[in-house]
Design an enzyme around this catalytic site. Structure first.
Site, PDB file in Angstrom:
ATOM      1  N   ARG A  73     -24.271 -36.119  43.209  1.00  0.00           N
ATOM      2  CA  ARG A  73     -24.898 -36.557  41.956  1.00  0.00           C
ATOM      3  C   ARG A  73     -26.265 -35.910  41.793  1.00  0.00           C
ATOM      4  O   ARG A  73     -26.679 -35.596  40.682  1.00  0.00           O
ATOM      5  CB  ARG A  73     -25.009 -38.089  41.942  1.00  0.00           C
ATOM      6  CG  ARG A  73     -25.460 -38.639  40.611  1.00  0.00           C
ATOM      7  CD  ARG A  73     -25.311 -40.150  40.554  1.00  0.00           C
ATOM      8  NE  ARG A  73     -26.328 -40.821  41.365  1.00  0.00           N
ATOM      9  CZ  ARG A  73     -26.367 -42.136  41.561  1.00  0.00           C
ATOM     10  NH1 ARG A  73     -25.441 -42.916  41.022  1.00  0.00           N
ATOM     11  NH2 ARG A  73     -27.315 -42.680  42.293  1.00  0.00           N
ATOM     12  N   GLY A  99     -20.563 -52.765  43.272  1.00  0.00           N
ATOM     13  CA  GLY A  99     -20.093 -51.776  44.233  1.00  0.00           C
ATOM     14  C   GLY A  99     -21.279 -50.995  44.743  1.00  0.00           C
ATOM     15  O   GLY A  99     -22.320 -50.959  44.095  1.00  0.00           O
ATOM     16  N   PRO A 100     -21.121 -50.377  45.900  1.00  0.00           N
ATOM     17  CA  PRO A 100     -22.239 -49.658  46.483  1.00  0.00           C
ATOM     18  C   PRO A 100     -22.665 -48.459  45.634  1.00  0.00           C
ATOM     19  O   PRO A 100     -21.866 -47.916  44.869  1.00  0.00           O
ATOM     20  CB  PRO A 100     -21.693 -49.190  47.838  1.00  0.00           C
ATOM     21  CG  PRO A 100     -20.215 -49.190  47.666  1.00  0.00           C
ATOM     22  CD  PRO A 100     -19.906 -50.283  46.709  1.00  0.00           C
ATOM     23  N   SER A 101     -23.910 -48.092  45.807  1.00  0.00           N
ATOM     24  CA  SER A 101     -24.454 -46.947  45.096  1.00  0.00           C
ATOM     25  C   SER A 101     -23.603 -45.703  45.368  1.00  0.00           C
ATOM     26  O   SER A 101     -23.259 -45.421  46.509  1.00  0.00           O
ATOM     27  CB  SER A 101     -25.881 -46.725  45.585  1.00  0.00           C
ATOM     28  OG  SER A 101     -26.456 -45.653  44.916  1.00  0.00           O
ATOM     29  N   GLY A 102     -23.238 -45.005  44.324  1.00  0.00           N
ATOM     30  CA  GLY A 102     -22.486 -43.765  44.472  1.00  0.00           C
ATOM     31  C   GLY A 102     -20.980 -43.944  44.425  1.00  0.00           C
ATOM     32  O   GLY A 102     -20.227 -42.970  44.447  1.00  0.00           O
ATOM     33  N   ARG A 150     -33.931 -41.507  35.617  1.00  0.00           N
ATOM     34  CA  ARG A 150     -33.424 -40.198  36.033  1.00  0.00           C
ATOM     35  C   ARG A 150     -33.477 -39.279  34.826  1.00  0.00           C
ATOM     36  O   ARG A 150     -33.592 -39.753  33.692  1.00  0.00           O
ATOM     37  CB  ARG A 150     -31.980 -40.318  36.529  1.00  0.00           C
ATOM     38  CG  ARG A 150     -31.870 -41.112  37.807  1.00  0.00           C
ATOM     39  CD  ARG A 150     -30.426 -41.363  38.207  1.00  0.00           C
ATOM     40  NE  ARG A 150     -30.375 -42.330  39.301  1.00  0.00           N
ATOM     41  CZ  ARG A 150     -29.385 -43.202  39.487  1.00  0.00           C
ATOM     42  NH1 ARG A 150     -28.351 -43.214  38.661  1.00  0.00           N
ATOM     43  NH2 ARG A 150     -29.422 -44.045  40.490  1.00  0.00           N
ATOM     44  N   GLY A 191     -19.180 -44.928  41.966  1.00  0.00           N
ATOM     45  CA  GLY A 191     -18.598 -44.497  40.692  1.00  0.00           C
ATOM     46  C   GLY A 191     -18.597 -45.562  39.610  1.00  0.00           C
ATOM     47  O   GLY A 191     -17.885 -45.439  38.604  1.00  0.00           O
ATOM     48  N   LYS A 192     -19.412 -46.584  39.775  1.00  0.00           N
ATOM     49  CA  LYS A 192     -19.472 -47.661  38.763  1.00  0.00           C
ATOM     50  C   LYS A 192     -19.866 -47.103  37.401  1.00  0.00           C
ATOM     51  O   LYS A 192     -19.202 -47.349  36.396  1.00  0.00           O
ATOM     52  CB  LYS A 192     -20.499 -48.742  39.163  1.00  0.00           C
ATOM     53  CG  LYS A 192     -20.253 -49.405  40.485  1.00  0.00           C
ATOM     54  CD  LYS A 192     -21.314 -50.439  40.798  1.00  0.00           C
ATOM     55  CE  LYS A 192     -22.718 -49.862  40.946  1.00  0.00           C
ATOM     56  NZ  LYS A 192     -22.878 -48.925  42.079  1.00  0.00           N
ATOM     57  N   ARG A 252     -30.136 -46.112  49.758  1.00  0.00           N
ATOM     58  CA  ARG A 252     -28.896 -46.498  49.083  1.00  0.00           C
ATOM     59  C   ARG A 252     -27.742 -46.626  50.073  1.00  0.00           C
ATOM     60  O   ARG A 252     -26.905 -47.500  49.944  1.00  0.00           O
ATOM     61  CB  ARG A 252     -28.566 -45.495  47.978  1.00  0.00           C
ATOM     62  CG  ARG A 252     -29.390 -45.743  46.740  1.00  0.00           C
ATOM     63  CD  ARG A 252     -29.215 -44.675  45.682  1.00  0.00           C
ATOM     64  NE  ARG A 252     -29.515 -45.214  44.361  1.00  0.00           N
ATOM     65  CZ  ARG A 252     -30.725 -45.566  43.961  1.00  0.00           C
ATOM     66  NH1 ARG A 252     -31.751 -45.438  44.774  1.00  0.00           N
ATOM     67  NH2 ARG A 252     -30.907 -46.055  42.744  1.00  0.00           N
ATOM     68  N   ASN A 260     -12.009 -46.719  44.279  1.00  0.00           N
ATOM     69  CA  ASN A 260     -12.176 -45.509  43.466  1.00  0.00           C
ATOM     70  C   ASN A 260     -12.056 -44.287  44.364  1.00  0.00           C
ATOM     71  O   ASN A 260     -13.033 -43.771  44.884  1.00  0.00           O
ATOM     72  CB  ASN A 260     -13.533 -45.508  42.753  1.00  0.00           C
ATOM     73  CG  ASN A 260     -13.756 -44.228  41.937  1.00  0.00           C
ATOM     74  OD1 ASN A 260     -12.807 -43.514  41.617  1.00  0.00           O
ATOM     75  ND2 ASN A 260     -15.008 -43.944  41.616  1.00  0.00           N
TER      76      ASN A 260
HETATM   77  N1  LIG Z   1     -28.952 -57.696  40.305  1.00  0.00           N
HETATM   78  C1  LIG Z   1     -28.943 -56.645  39.495  1.00  0.00           C
HETATM   79  N2  LIG Z   1     -28.580 -55.446  39.965  1.00  0.00           N
HETATM   80  C2  LIG Z   1     -28.573 -54.419  39.092  1.00  0.00           C
HETATM   81  C3  LIG Z   1     -28.920 -54.550  37.734  1.00  0.00           C
HETATM   82  N3  LIG Z   1     -28.800 -53.337  37.142  1.00  0.00           N
HETATM   83  C4  LIG Z   1     -28.377 -52.498  38.082  1.00  0.00           C
HETATM   84  N4  LIG Z   1     -28.237 -53.128  39.266  1.00  0.00           N
HETATM   85  C5  LIG Z   1     -27.762 -52.591  40.540  1.00  0.00           C
HETATM   86  O1  LIG Z   1     -28.792 -51.901  41.175  1.00  0.00           O
HETATM   87  C6  LIG Z   1     -28.224 -50.923  42.036  1.00  0.00           C
HETATM   88  C7  LIG Z   1     -28.952 -49.621  41.830  1.00  0.00           C
HETATM   89  O2  LIG Z   1     -28.672 -49.113  40.557  1.00  0.00           O
HETATM   90  P1  LIG Z   1     -29.197 -47.689  40.134  1.00  0.00           P
HETATM   91  O3  LIG Z   1     -30.661 -47.587  40.423  1.00  0.00           O
HETATM   92  O4  LIG Z   1     -28.777 -47.424  38.748  1.00  0.00           O
HETATM   93  O5  LIG Z   1     -28.544 -46.701  41.184  1.00  0.00           O
HETATM   94  P2  LIG Z   1     -27.029 -46.294  41.494  1.00  0.00           P
HETATM   95  O6  LIG Z   1     -26.264 -47.524  41.830  1.00  0.00           O
HETATM   96  O7  LIG Z   1     -27.210 -45.391  42.655  1.00  0.00           O
HETATM   97  O8  LIG Z   1     -26.490 -45.595  40.288  1.00  0.00           O
HETATM   98  C8  LIG Z   1     -26.748 -50.883  41.699  1.00  0.00           C
HETATM   99  O9  LIG Z   1     -26.048 -51.642  42.670  1.00  0.00           O
HETATM  100  C9  LIG Z   1     -26.661 -51.584  40.376  1.00  0.00           C
HETATM  101  O10 LIG Z   1     -25.421 -52.235  40.211  1.00  0.00           O
HETATM  102  C10 LIG Z   1     -29.292 -55.840  37.282  1.00  0.00           C
HETATM  103  O11 LIG Z   1     -29.613 -56.069  36.129  1.00  0.00           O
HETATM  104  N5  LIG Z   1     -29.287 -56.839  38.196  1.00  0.00           N
HETATM  105  N1  LIG Z   2     -13.328 -40.855  42.282  1.00  0.00           N
HETATM  106  C1  LIG Z   2     -14.365 -40.050  42.490  1.00  0.00           C
HETATM  107  N2  LIG Z   2     -14.280 -39.031  43.335  1.00  0.00           N
HETATM  108  C2  LIG Z   2     -15.320 -38.195  43.567  1.00  0.00           C
HETATM  109  N3  LIG Z   2     -16.515 -38.308  42.967  1.00  0.00           N
HETATM  110  C3  LIG Z   2     -16.663 -39.328  42.108  1.00  0.00           C
HETATM  111  C4  LIG Z   2     -15.619 -40.252  41.823  1.00  0.00           C
HETATM  112  N4  LIG Z   2     -16.070 -41.152  40.917  1.00  0.00           N
HETATM  113  C5  LIG Z   2     -17.342 -40.804  40.646  1.00  0.00           C
HETATM  114  N5  LIG Z   2     -17.704 -39.705  41.351  1.00  0.00           N
HETATM  115  C6  LIG Z   2     -19.010 -39.020  41.370  1.00  0.00           C
HETATM  116  O1  LIG Z   2     -19.832 -39.713  42.298  1.00  0.00           O
HETATM  117  C7  LIG Z   2     -21.183 -39.720  41.873  1.00  0.00           C
HETATM  118  C8  LIG Z   2     -21.664 -41.173  41.807  1.00  0.00           C
HETATM  119  O2  LIG Z   2     -21.032 -41.828  40.725  1.00  0.00           O
HETATM  120  P1  LIG Z   2     -21.806 -42.896  39.843  1.00  0.00           P
HETATM  121  O3  LIG Z   2     -20.904 -43.264  38.732  1.00  0.00           O
HETATM  122  O4  LIG Z   2     -23.157 -42.391  39.509  1.00  0.00           O
HETATM  123  O5  LIG Z   2     -21.914 -44.093  40.898  1.00  0.00           O
HETATM  124  P2  LIG Z   2     -22.662 -45.495  40.832  1.00  0.00           P
HETATM  125  O6  LIG Z   2     -22.945 -45.787  39.400  1.00  0.00           O
HETATM  126  O7  LIG Z   2     -21.704 -46.456  41.441  1.00  0.00           O
HETATM  127  O8  LIG Z   2     -23.895 -45.326  41.658  1.00  0.00           O
HETATM  128  C9  LIG Z   2     -21.220 -39.026  40.528  1.00  0.00           C
HETATM  129  O9  LIG Z   2     -21.653 -37.697  40.708  1.00  0.00           O
HETATM  130  C10 LIG Z   2     -19.766 -39.067  40.066  1.00  0.00           C
HETATM  131  O10 LIG Z   2     -19.457 -37.970  39.245  1.00  0.00           O
END
Ligand SMILES: Nc1nc2c(ncn2[C@@H]2O[C@H](COP(=O)(O)OP(=O)(O)O)[C@@H](O)[C@H]2O)c(=O)[nH]1
Ligand SMILES: Nc1ncnc2c1ncn2[C@@H]1O[C@H](COP(=O)(O)OP(=O)(O)O)[C@@H](O)[C@H]1O
Length: 310
Positions: A147, A19-22, A52, A24-25, A158, A181
């Site tokens: 976040r 799923g895209p960054s942010g 981070r 909520g994965k 992102r 989500n």
């Molecule tokens: N292909 C690949 N993508 C990853 C891996 N670990 C994390 N990612 C992806 O990289 C992206 C950036 O992750 P992150 O830097 O943690 O930032 P966030 O998604 O904004 O929380 C996200 O789409 C993650 O799902 C990995 O091992 N392989």
């Molecule tokens: N359903 C939701 N509604 C509003 N904010 C959310 C929701 N789910 C997650 N968040 C918030 O959004 C931000 C990004 O979530 P995060 O889990 O870090 O996303 P990802 O891992 O996909 O990048 C965090 O601050 C989180 O608390």
């Protein structure tokens, strides 16, 4: 009646969450890990991005220097790797094996490129894409800003990546399930349902290939480092049998594999005696070609080769 050796049935196949960054994965996975610590294990990826503030090396990621990680990728230590937002990310074989060896279901948080690579690899998995509610990009931007972990430049990167990922996921046959989500609690309930945690009916489509959009609406929380209280949701006890008995899934070295195994094979394979259920033997891992033999055979096919009673 004779004793029959069968491959231990647990755990079922890994779950790939995209799923895209942010979106909520991390938040959703964090909840799952917290509520079901014995059931799920997180595949700790490697990345070349900086940690981070609340991220712990070896827990959220293995933070690596690019030359080192690039070398390890060349050496075949990674199941998949990809360049995401200007950094290298990758899933090592060791990361998924560590979870499988602990007898848990492996959760992978990876990008769409990673998911595509896993699809092509030997690892058999279930694929879930998490979407934000509309307006999608605005919601992501709001969450990313909320976040507060990225610089403006990183947020922009992102968001550009997010547009691409959402586009790619649209017509993709890659994902088994699409989950929106919007409301966090609702999304978490939906995720549990997809994973067969909660209602028996829900577990039926866990292995299905049909897209299964699920909706919710809004709320927030943190990821792994969240300070949510420890109360577990309902449904903990009604974990589907699916999770206890992964019938027919080939399991090698703790992993479920589809086709040819790419690397690594120095672990042990757990076998159990069908008469005693939890009684297990270990045997040296077989060669790749040995592993492929009988991969498609049903549960209970004798795998007597090399069994050493322990
Ligand atoms: N292909 C690949 N993508 C990853 C891996 N670990 C994390 N990612 C992806 O990289 C992206 C950036 O992750 P992150 O830097 O943690 O930032 P966030 O998604 O904004 O929380 C996200 O789409 C993650 O799902 C990995 O091992 N392989
Ligand atoms: N359903 C939701 N509604 C509003 N904010 C959310 C929701 N789910 C997650 N968040 C918030 O959004 C931000 C990004 O979530 P995060 O889990 O870090 O996303 P990802 O891992 O996909 O990048 C965090 O601050 C989180 O608390």
């Amino acid at each position: 009646m004779g004793m029959k050796a069968v491959i231990v049935a647990e755990p079922p196949q890994p779950v790939v969450i995209c799923g895209p960054s942010g979106v909520g994965k991390g938040t959703l996975i964090g909840k799952l890990m917290k509520d079901f610590p014995d059931k799920f294990g997180f595949s700790v990826s490697h990345t070349t991005r900086s940690p981070r503030v609340k991220e712990i090396d070896g827990v959220h990621y293995h933070f690596a220097a690019r030359p080192v990680m690039a070398q390890e990728i060349k050496e075949g230590k990674f199941l998949e790797s990809a360049e995401v937002h200007g950094n290298l990310y990758g899933t090592s074989w060791a990361a998924v094996e560590a979870v499988a060896d602990a007898g848990k279901i492996c959760i992978l948080d990876i990008d769409v490129q990673g998911a595509q690579a896993v699809r092509k690899s030997a690892l058999k998995a279930t694929y879930i894409f998490i979407k934000p509610p509309a307006p999608e990009e605005m919601e992501l931007e709001k969450r990313l800003r909320g976040r507060g972990t990225e610089t403006e430049e990183q947020i922009q990167k992102r968001l550009r990546g997010a547009t691409q990922e959402l586009e790619r996921a649209k017509d993709s046959t890659l994902f088994d399930h699409i989950l929106v989500n919007a409301n966090l609690d609702q999304a978490y309930d939906d995720l549990k349902a997809l994973l067969g945690l909660g209602s028996p009916a829900a577990s039926a489509h866990f292995n299905g290939t049909a897209k299964h959009p699920v909706n919710g609406s809004k709320m927030s929380s943190n990821g792994f480092s969240s300070s949510e209280n420890g109360s577990s949701p309902n449904g903990h006890e009604s974990v589907s049998d699916h999770f206890k008995h992964a019938v027919g899934s080939p399991r090698t070295n703790g992993l479920f594999l589809n086709g040819s195994h790419q690397s690594k094979s120095n672990g042990v394979m757990k076998l159990s005696n069908s008469m005693s259920g939890n009684y297990s033997h270990t045997l040296p891992i077989l060669t790749s070609s040995d592993l492929l033999v009988g991969m498609h055979s049903a549960t209970g096919s004798p795998r007597a080769k090399g069994i050493s009673a322990s």
